[in-house]
Design an enzyme around this catalytic site. Structure first.
Site, PDB file in Angstrom:
ATOM      1  N   GLU A  60       1.297  -7.727   6.118  1.00 44.66           N
ATOM      2  CA  GLU A  60       1.616  -9.097   5.741  1.00 44.66           C
ATOM      3  C   GLU A  60       2.529  -9.162   4.522  1.00 44.66           C
ATOM      4  O   GLU A  60       3.418 -10.006   4.467  1.00 44.66           O
ATOM      5  CB  GLU A  60       0.322  -9.875   5.472  1.00 44.66           C
ATOM      6  CG  GLU A  60       0.405 -11.296   5.994  1.00 44.66           C
ATOM      7  CD  GLU A  60      -0.838 -12.105   5.683  1.00 44.66           C
ATOM      8  OE1 GLU A  60      -1.861 -11.500   5.325  1.00 44.66           O
ATOM      9  OE2 GLU A  60      -0.765 -13.334   5.811  1.00 44.66           O
ATOM     10  N   ASP A  61       2.316  -8.282   3.567  1.00 46.98           N
ATOM     11  CA  ASP A  61       3.001  -8.444   2.279  1.00 46.98           C
ATOM     12  C   ASP A  61       4.083  -7.413   1.958  1.00 46.98           C
ATOM     13  O   ASP A  61       4.718  -7.509   0.918  1.00 46.98           O
ATOM     14  CB  ASP A  61       1.964  -8.393   1.136  1.00 46.98           C
ATOM     15  CG  ASP A  61       0.915  -9.468   1.254  1.00 46.98           C
ATOM     16  OD1 ASP A  61       1.184 -10.462   1.973  1.00 46.98           O
ATOM     17  OD2 ASP A  61      -0.166  -9.325   0.662  1.00 46.98           O
TER      18      ASP A  61
END
Ligand code: MN
Length: 491
Positions: A60-61
Site C-alpha cells: 500500500e505505501d
C-alpha cells in the site's frame, strides 16, 4: 532456504522499502512493521504470517508489488499481504461512504471477517492495530478518539471472536483510556482501593484453598485476577453504578490438570466457603459463545469477603488468553487434537471451523503443503455483504439476487421493484449479488409482484414475503413455500 533467513530477507526488504518514511511518532517507519513482527512472534504464529506481518504495509505505501513478494516469498505470503491490503481498502471504502457509525460496527466486524478470508489475515490486522494503539499518544486527540472508538467497537469483538482474551482486554483498556480518560482513572483508583482493603481477606481465602488442595495432592497453579477497568465500567452501568454488586471484581483463578480435577476443586472450595446462590457457572459443560471454558463460583468467606473463584485446565486457560494463536502454538508443539481427547471438545457447533483451522494449522506447522482455501473462515461463508447507495451494509444469504435485497429493505420496496442497479449498471433481476456490490432498487408506484419472481429470489425471507403478497393478489395461487432444491439438502 531456511525460513529464518526468509524472515531476515523480509526485514531487509521492508527496511529498504520504507526508507525515508516516518511514523507520526517521529520514528523511522520500519519500527512499526518490526513491532508487528514481534507481536506475531509472541503469539507463536507460523513463519508465513510473520513474514507477511513484516511486509503488511509495503504494497500500500511503497514501491513493493504483490508480484515481487510472490516471487521472493511464495504464494502464501503474497496472499496474506494482499488480504491485509484489501482489508484496509475495504475499510477506507467505508470511510469514504461516510457510513461508519457505532451502530454499523457489527456489520463492519462481519465485513472484516468476510473480507479477511484467511484467519491469519485477521491476526496480522490485530497485531497491526495493537501496535497502533500502543503508540496512539503520537496522534492528535480527535484522531486518537476515532481510532480508539473503532478499536473498541470492532477490533475488541474481533479478538473476542478469535478467542484472544488477552488481546481483547489490552485493546479495550487502551481504547477506553483514550475515550474517557477521567472515568478510566476514577475506576482505576476505585479498583485499587477495593483491592487494598480486601488484600488480607483474599490472602486468607487463597491460603485455605491452597492448603486443602495440597492436602489432597492436587497439582495447581493459582493467580489472582482483577477485573479490567473497561469491563467494570460496563458492569457498573448495568448495576446502577453500585460497585458492591460487582462480585467478580477480584477473582482467584485455579488452573489444574484436567476436567475431573476442575470439578473436584469446585467441591473442595464449596466445602470451605458458602457458595452464593445462583452464582455457580459451569462454562465447561456449557461453554460461552466464543468457546470460553471455565467454572466460576462466587463464595462468601468467614471474614465476610465475597470472592469469585475460576477453575479451569491449562489448555482452557491458554485458550481463553490466547485463543486461535494458542491453537497454532499447540499444533507446533505437536499436541495432537485436543478435540479428540475431549479437553476442548465442547465448542458450540458454529465454532467448529476452529477445529478445521486447527487441523490445517497442524499441517502448516509440520511443513505439509496446505490449500490456502482451507484457511478460509467459514463463519460467514454462507453470507454476502452488500452496500446500499448510502453505504449501509446489508448481509444476505449467499446466492441472493436484487429482489432478496429489496425485500430485506422493506416488503413494499420488494413489491414495487421494477429494476435493479448494481455497481452503477442496470442488471436483470436474476443477477447474483457478490460481496461488496452496491445495490440500488428501482421502484414504480402501484407496480405488483408476479409469480415469475419465485425463480428470482434466493433467500427464505424474500420468498416468504413474496408468497404472502402473491396469495393476497391471486387468491387461487398455490406454491410450495420452500425453494425446491433446498428440501433434500437438509442435513
Ligand atoms: Mn500497519
Amino acid at each position: 532456504m531456511p525460513k529464518t533467513s526468509k524472515i531476515q530477507e523480509a526485514v531487509k526488504l521492508a527496511t529498504k522499502a520504507h526508507d525515508g518514511q516516518l511514523r507520526k511518532t517521529g520514528e523511522p517507519y520500519i519500527v512499526h512493521p518490526l513491532a508487528v513482527k514481534k507481536i506475531l512472534e509472541e503469539w507463536n504464529m507460523d513463519d508465513d504470517t510473520i513474514i507477511a506481518g513484516i511486509l503488511h504495509d509495503t504494497v500500500e505505501d511503497t514501491d513493493v508489488t504483490l508480484k515481487g513478494i510472490e516471487e521472493q516469498f511464495g504464494h502464501d505470503v503474497a496472499f496474506l499481504v494482499d488480504g491485509v491490503t484489501k482489508l484496509s481498502k475495504a475499510r477506507s471504502g467505508m470511510k469514504n461512504l461516510d457510513s461508519y457509525l457505532p451502530e454499523t460496527s457489527d456489520n463492519l466486524l462481519k465485513l472484516l471477517i468476510a473480507t479477511g478470508q484467511d484467519v491469519r489475515v485477521l491476526i496480522i490486522k490485530l497485531a497491526d492495530r495493537l501496535h497502533n494503539l500502543r503508540t496512539l499518544s503520537a496522534l492528535p486527540p480527535d484522531k486518537q478518539k476515532k481510532i480508539a472508538r473503532e478499536s473498541l467497537d470492532v477490533f475488541a469483538p474481533l479478538a473476542d471472536r478469535l478467542q484472544m482474551g488477552r488481546v481483547r482486554v489490552e485493546i479495550e483498556e487502551t481504547s477506553f483510556r483514550y475515550l474517557d480518560p477521567k472515568r478510566y482513572e476514577e475506576l482505576k483508583k476505585l479498583t485499587e482501593e477495593r483491592l487494598k482493603r480486601a488484600d488480607k481477606k483474599l490472602k486468607n481465602a487463597q491460603q485455605a484453598v491452597e492448603d486443602l488442595l495440597k492436602h489432597e495432592h492436587i497439582k495447581y497453579k493459582c493467580d489472582g485476577r482483577v477485573k479490567s477497568i473497561y469491563s467494570l465500567h460496563k458492569k457498573l452501568a448495568k448495576y446502577d453504578q453500585n460497585i458492591d454488586r460487582v462480585y467478580d471484581l477480584i477473582a482467584l483463578r485455579f488452573i489444574v490438570e484436567d476436567v475431573t480435577t476442575c470439578y473436584l476443586t469446585l467441591g473442595l472450595i464449596h466445602s470451605l466457603f458458602r457458595p452464593m446462590e445462583g452464582r455457580v457457572k459451569d462454562y465447561i459443560a456449557v461453554p460461552k459463545q466464543n468457546g470460553y471454558q471455565s467454572i466460576h463460583t462466587t463464595v462468601i468467606t468467614p471474614d465476610k469477603q465475597v470472592v469469585e473463584f475460576q477453575i479451569r485446565t491449562h489448555e482452557m486457560h491458554d485458550y481463553a488468553e490466547r485463543g486461535l494463536a494458542a491453537t497454532f502454538f499447540y499444533n507446533e508443539q505437536k499436541l495432537t487434537s485436543a478435540y479428540t481427547e475431549g479437553r476442548i471438545s465442547k465448542l458450540p457447533s458454529h465454532l467448529l471451523w476452529i477445529k478445521e483451522l486447527q487441523e490445517t494449522a497442524a499441517k502448516l506447522a509440520s511443513g505439509e503443503k496446505v490449500d490456502t482455501k482451507k484457511l478460509k473462515l467459514n463463519l460467514f461463508a454462507d453470507k454476502i455483504f452488500v452496500y446500499t447507495p448510502k453505504g449501509d451494509i446489508i448481509d444476505l444469504p449467499k446466492d441472493s439476487m436484487p429482489l432478496d435485497f429489496a425485500y430485506r429493505l422493506h416488503s413494499e420496496i420488494g413489491a414495487t421493484c421494477t429494476g435493479a442497479i448494481v455497481n452503477g449498471k442496470m442488471v436483470s433481476l436474476n443477477t447474483k449479488l457478490h460481496n461488496g456490490d452496491i445495490v440500488e432498487i428501482v421502484t414504480t408506484k402501484n407496480s405488483k409482484p408476479n409469480p415469475g419472481w419465485l425463480d428470482k429470489v434466493g433467500s427464505k425471507h424474500a420468498r416468504h414475503k413474496l408468497l404472502s403478497q402473491l396469495h393476497s393478489l391471486f387468491p387461487n395461487f398455490a406454491a410450495n413455500p420452500d425453494p425446491p432444491e433446498k428440501k433434500e439438502k437438509k442435513k
